[in-house]
Design a protein around this motif. Sequence first.
Motif, PDB file in Angstrom:
ATOM      1  N   PHE A  88       0.694  -1.184  -0.052  1.00 44.28           N
ATOM      2  CA  PHE A  88      -0.115  -0.035   0.085  1.00 44.28           C
ATOM      3  C   PHE A  88       0.903   1.348   0.115  1.00 44.28           C
ATOM      4  O   PHE A  88       0.522   2.310  -0.613  1.00 44.28           O
ATOM      5  CB  PHE A  88      -0.870   0.162   1.169  1.00 44.28           C
ATOM      6  CG  PHE A  88      -1.561   1.128   1.424  1.00 44.28           C
ATOM      7  CD1 PHE A  88      -2.934   1.520   0.473  1.00 44.28           C
ATOM      8  CD2 PHE A  88      -1.326   2.268   2.296  1.00 44.28           C
ATOM      9  CE1 PHE A  88      -3.580   2.713   0.732  1.00 44.28           C
ATOM     10  CE2 PHE A  88      -2.040   3.319   2.360  1.00 44.28           C
ATOM     11  CZ  PHE A  88      -3.216   3.618   1.516  1.00 44.28           C
ATOM     12  N   GLU A  89       1.999   1.209   0.851  1.00 42.48           N
ATOM     13  CA  GLU A  89       2.695   2.614   0.902  1.00 42.48           C
ATOM     14  C   GLU A  89       3.319   2.749  -0.482  1.00 42.48           C
ATOM     15  O   GLU A  89       3.592   3.840  -0.886  1.00 42.48           O
ATOM     16  CB  GLU A  89       3.673   2.288   2.037  1.00 42.48           C
ATOM     17  CG  GLU A  89       2.898   2.231   3.291  1.00 42.48           C
ATOM     18  CD  GLU A  89       3.806   1.977   4.434  1.00 42.48           C
ATOM     19  OE1 GLU A  89       3.388   1.915   5.848  1.00 42.48           O
ATOM     20  OE2 GLU A  89       4.699   0.943   4.423  1.00 42.48           O
ATOM     21  N   ASN A  90       3.973   1.513  -1.068  1.00 37.10           N
ATOM     22  CA  ASN A  90       4.524   2.015  -2.274  1.00 37.10           C
ATOM     23  C   ASN A  90       3.563   2.414  -3.384  1.00 37.10           C
ATOM     24  O   ASN A  90       4.000   3.243  -4.271  1.00 37.10           O
ATOM     25  CB  ASN A  90       5.051   0.478  -2.948  1.00 37.10           C
ATOM     26  CG  ASN A  90       6.461   0.176  -2.385  1.00 37.10           C
ATOM     27  OD1 ASN A  90       7.414   0.960  -2.721  1.00 37.10           O
ATOM     28  ND2 ASN A  90       6.657  -0.752  -1.769  1.00 37.10           N
ATOM     29  N   GLN A  91       2.263   1.858  -3.387  1.00 38.02           N
ATOM     30  CA  GLN A  91       1.244   2.441  -4.311  1.00 38.02           C
ATOM     31  C   GLN A  91       1.126   3.860  -4.109  1.00 38.02           C
ATOM     32  O   GLN A  91       0.635   4.602  -4.926  1.00 38.02           O
ATOM     33  CB  GLN A  91      -0.027   1.619  -4.027  1.00 38.02           C
ATOM     34  CG  GLN A  91      -1.151   2.107  -4.805  1.00 38.02           C
ATOM     35  CD  GLN A  91      -1.960   3.242  -4.160  1.00 38.02           C
ATOM     36  OE1 GLN A  91      -2.118   3.186  -2.896  1.00 38.02           O
ATOM     37  NE2 GLN A  91      -2.544   3.914  -5.042  1.00 38.02           N
ATOM     38  N   GLU A  92       1.136   4.179  -2.769  1.00 39.99           N
ATOM     39  CA  GLU A  92       1.008   5.811  -2.206  1.00 39.99           C
ATOM     40  C   GLU A  92       2.076   6.697  -3.035  1.00 39.99           C
ATOM     41  O   GLU A  92       1.983   7.554  -3.543  1.00 39.99           O
ATOM     42  CB  GLU A  92       0.850   5.869  -0.915  1.00 39.99           C
ATOM     43  CG  GLU A  92      -0.544   5.396  -0.499  1.00 39.99           C
ATOM     44  CD  GLU A  92      -1.896   6.233  -0.825  1.00 39.99           C
ATOM     45  OE1 GLU A  92      -1.429   7.580  -0.761  1.00 39.99           O
ATOM     46  OE2 GLU A  92      -2.602   6.030  -1.242  1.00 39.99           O
ATOM     47  N   LEU A  93       3.389   5.950  -2.929  1.00 38.38           N
ATOM     48  CA  LEU A  93       4.492   6.701  -3.357  1.00 38.38           C
ATOM     49  C   LEU A  93       4.434   6.696  -4.873  1.00 38.38           C
ATOM     50  O   LEU A  93       4.721   8.114  -5.418  1.00 38.38           O
ATOM     51  CB  LEU A  93       5.831   5.975  -3.176  1.00 38.38           C
ATOM     52  CG  LEU A  93       6.317   6.162  -1.421  1.00 38.38           C
ATOM     53  CD1 LEU A  93       7.186   5.057  -1.345  1.00 38.38           C
ATOM     54  CD2 LEU A  93       6.773   7.493  -1.054  1.00 38.38           C
ATOM     55  N   LEU A  94       4.023   5.729  -5.600  1.00 38.43           N
ATOM     56  CA  LEU A  94       3.890   5.900  -7.171  1.00 38.43           C
ATOM     57  C   LEU A  94       2.627   6.791  -7.546  1.00 38.43           C
ATOM     58  O   LEU A  94       2.848   7.599  -8.519  1.00 38.43           O
ATOM     59  CB  LEU A  94       3.361   4.429  -7.615  1.00 38.43           C
ATOM     60  CG  LEU A  94       4.477   3.551  -7.646  1.00 38.43           C
ATOM     61  CD1 LEU A  94       4.099   1.939  -8.299  1.00 38.43           C
ATOM     62  CD2 LEU A  94       5.568   3.853  -8.588  1.00 38.43           C
ATOM     63  N   LYS A  95       1.696   6.643  -6.659  1.00 42.48           N
ATOM     64  CA  LYS A  95       0.492   7.574  -6.971  1.00 42.48           C
ATOM     65  C   LYS A  95       0.863   9.078  -6.878  1.00 42.48           C
ATOM     66  O   LYS A  95       0.436  10.021  -7.781  1.00 42.48           O
ATOM     67  CB  LYS A  95      -0.779   7.490  -5.959  1.00 42.48           C
ATOM     68  CG  LYS A  95      -1.882   8.067  -6.286  1.00 42.48           C
ATOM     69  CD  LYS A  95      -3.103   7.586  -5.737  1.00 42.48           C
ATOM     70  CE  LYS A  95      -3.053   8.011  -4.301  1.00 42.48           C
ATOM     71  NZ  LYS A  95      -4.475   7.644  -3.455  1.00 42.48           N
ATOM     72  N   SER A  96       1.646   9.512  -5.997  1.00 39.94           N
ATOM     73  CA  SER A  96       2.069  10.775  -5.636  1.00 39.94           C
ATOM     74  C   SER A  96       3.374  11.327  -6.765  1.00 39.94           C
ATOM     75  O   SER A  96       3.661  12.442  -6.677  1.00 39.94           O
ATOM     76  CB  SER A  96       2.539  11.054  -4.016  1.00 39.94           C
ATOM     77  OG  SER A  96       4.080  10.393  -4.138  1.00 39.94           O
ATOM     78  N   GLY A  97       3.751  10.312  -7.513  1.00 40.16           N
ATOM     79  CA  GLY A  97       4.853  10.448  -8.240  1.00 40.16           C
ATOM     80  C   GLY A  97       6.284  10.507  -7.710  1.00 40.16           C
ATOM     81  O   GLY A  97       7.236  10.991  -8.447  1.00 40.16           O
ATOM     82  N   ASP A  98       6.458  10.029  -6.650  1.00 40.12           N
ATOM     83  CA  ASP A  98       7.633  10.155  -5.869  1.00 40.12           C
ATOM     84  C   ASP A  98       8.468   8.742  -6.214  1.00 40.12           C
ATOM     85  O   ASP A  98       8.415   7.958  -5.487  1.00 40.12           O
ATOM     86  CB  ASP A  98       7.233  10.234  -4.501  1.00 40.12           C
ATOM     87  CG  ASP A  98       8.778  10.430  -3.609  1.00 40.12           C
ATOM     88  OD1 ASP A  98       9.866  10.348  -4.241  1.00 40.12           O
ATOM     89  OD2 ASP A  98       8.582  10.610  -2.406  1.00 40.12           O
ATOM     90  N   TYR A  99       8.944   8.755  -7.620  1.00 40.22           N
ATOM     91  CA  TYR A  99       9.453   7.498  -8.122  1.00 40.22           C
ATOM     92  C   TYR A  99      10.968   7.152  -7.228  1.00 40.22           C
ATOM     93  O   TYR A  99      11.378   5.868  -7.002  1.00 40.22           O
ATOM     94  CB  TYR A  99       9.541   7.591  -9.516  1.00 40.22           C
ATOM     95  CG  TYR A  99       8.535   7.801 -10.199  1.00 40.22           C
ATOM     96  CD1 TYR A  99       7.495   6.802 -10.168  1.00 40.22           C
ATOM     97  CD2 TYR A  99       8.199   9.083 -10.917  1.00 40.22           C
ATOM     98  CE1 TYR A  99       6.161   7.025 -10.875  1.00 40.22           C
ATOM     99  CE2 TYR A  99       6.969   9.052 -11.417  1.00 40.22           C
ATOM    100  CZ  TYR A  99       5.862   8.353 -11.547  1.00 40.22           C
ATOM    101  OH  TYR A  99       4.908   8.476 -11.870  1.00 40.22           O
ATOM    102  N   LEU A 100      11.575   8.192  -6.881  1.00 40.85           N
ATOM    103  CA  LEU A 100      12.810   7.992  -6.189  1.00 40.85           C
ATOM    104  C   LEU A 100      12.612   7.286  -5.137  1.00 40.85           C
ATOM    105  O   LEU A 100      13.209   6.305  -4.611  1.00 40.85           O
ATOM    106  CB  LEU A 100      13.676   9.402  -6.024  1.00 40.85           C
ATOM    107  CG  LEU A 100      14.908   9.323  -5.102  1.00 40.85           C
ATOM    108  CD1 LEU A 100      16.048   8.301  -5.972  1.00 40.85           C
ATOM    109  CD2 LEU A 100      15.478  10.611  -4.971  1.00 40.85           C
ATOM    110  N   HIS A 101      11.764   7.658  -4.133  1.00 36.87           N
ATOM    111  CA  HIS A 101      11.567   7.156  -2.761  1.00 36.87           C
ATOM    112  C   HIS A 101      10.771   5.969  -2.756  1.00 36.87           C
ATOM    113  O   HIS A 101      11.185   4.795  -2.174  1.00 36.87           O
ATOM    114  CB  HIS A 101      10.598   8.021  -1.910  1.00 36.87           C
ATOM    115  CG  HIS A 101      11.477   9.254  -1.309  1.00 36.87           C
ATOM    116  ND1 HIS A 101      11.322  10.449  -1.732  1.00 36.87           N
ATOM    117  CD2 HIS A 101      12.634   9.410  -0.509  1.00 36.87           C
ATOM    118  CE1 HIS A 101      12.431  11.194  -1.160  1.00 36.87           C
ATOM    119  NE2 HIS A 101      12.929  10.552  -0.277  1.00 36.87           N
TER     120      HIS A 101
END
Length: 127
Positions: A88-101
């Motif tokens: 879920f947290e990875n999905q949130e990072l992807l959704k926000s466009g934070d590809y580096l993190h």
Amino acid sequence: MKVLLMVFLGGGLGSSLRYLISKYLNEASYSSSIAIPLGTFTVNFVGSLLLGLILGLALKNNSLSGNALLFLATGFCGGFTTFSAFAFENQELLKSGDYLHFAIYTLGTLILGFSAIFVGLYFSKLV
């Protein structure tokens, strides 16, 4: 019935501890400049290390009973670590466009998780 009780008790302890650690560290990481969920990252790393130690000791000297393994490995470590929160947290990072993190968190979790298992197995041989 005893088998289910061992898994239930271990899982409850592991889940409760995961909740406390994740709550504290995730809040701290989100309120600082750290953009990855440190709580989930930490419990998955520590849980992998513990699982490696537990299984390594069990294999090395056959000192843990079946019930102890169910309580510790399946119950506690299974309840303590969390793949669903990680996903879920990875999905949130992807959704926000934070590809580096996203990349740091995903690769770091996988690499350190696998490494922790190996380190746990290695240290169990030294005991």
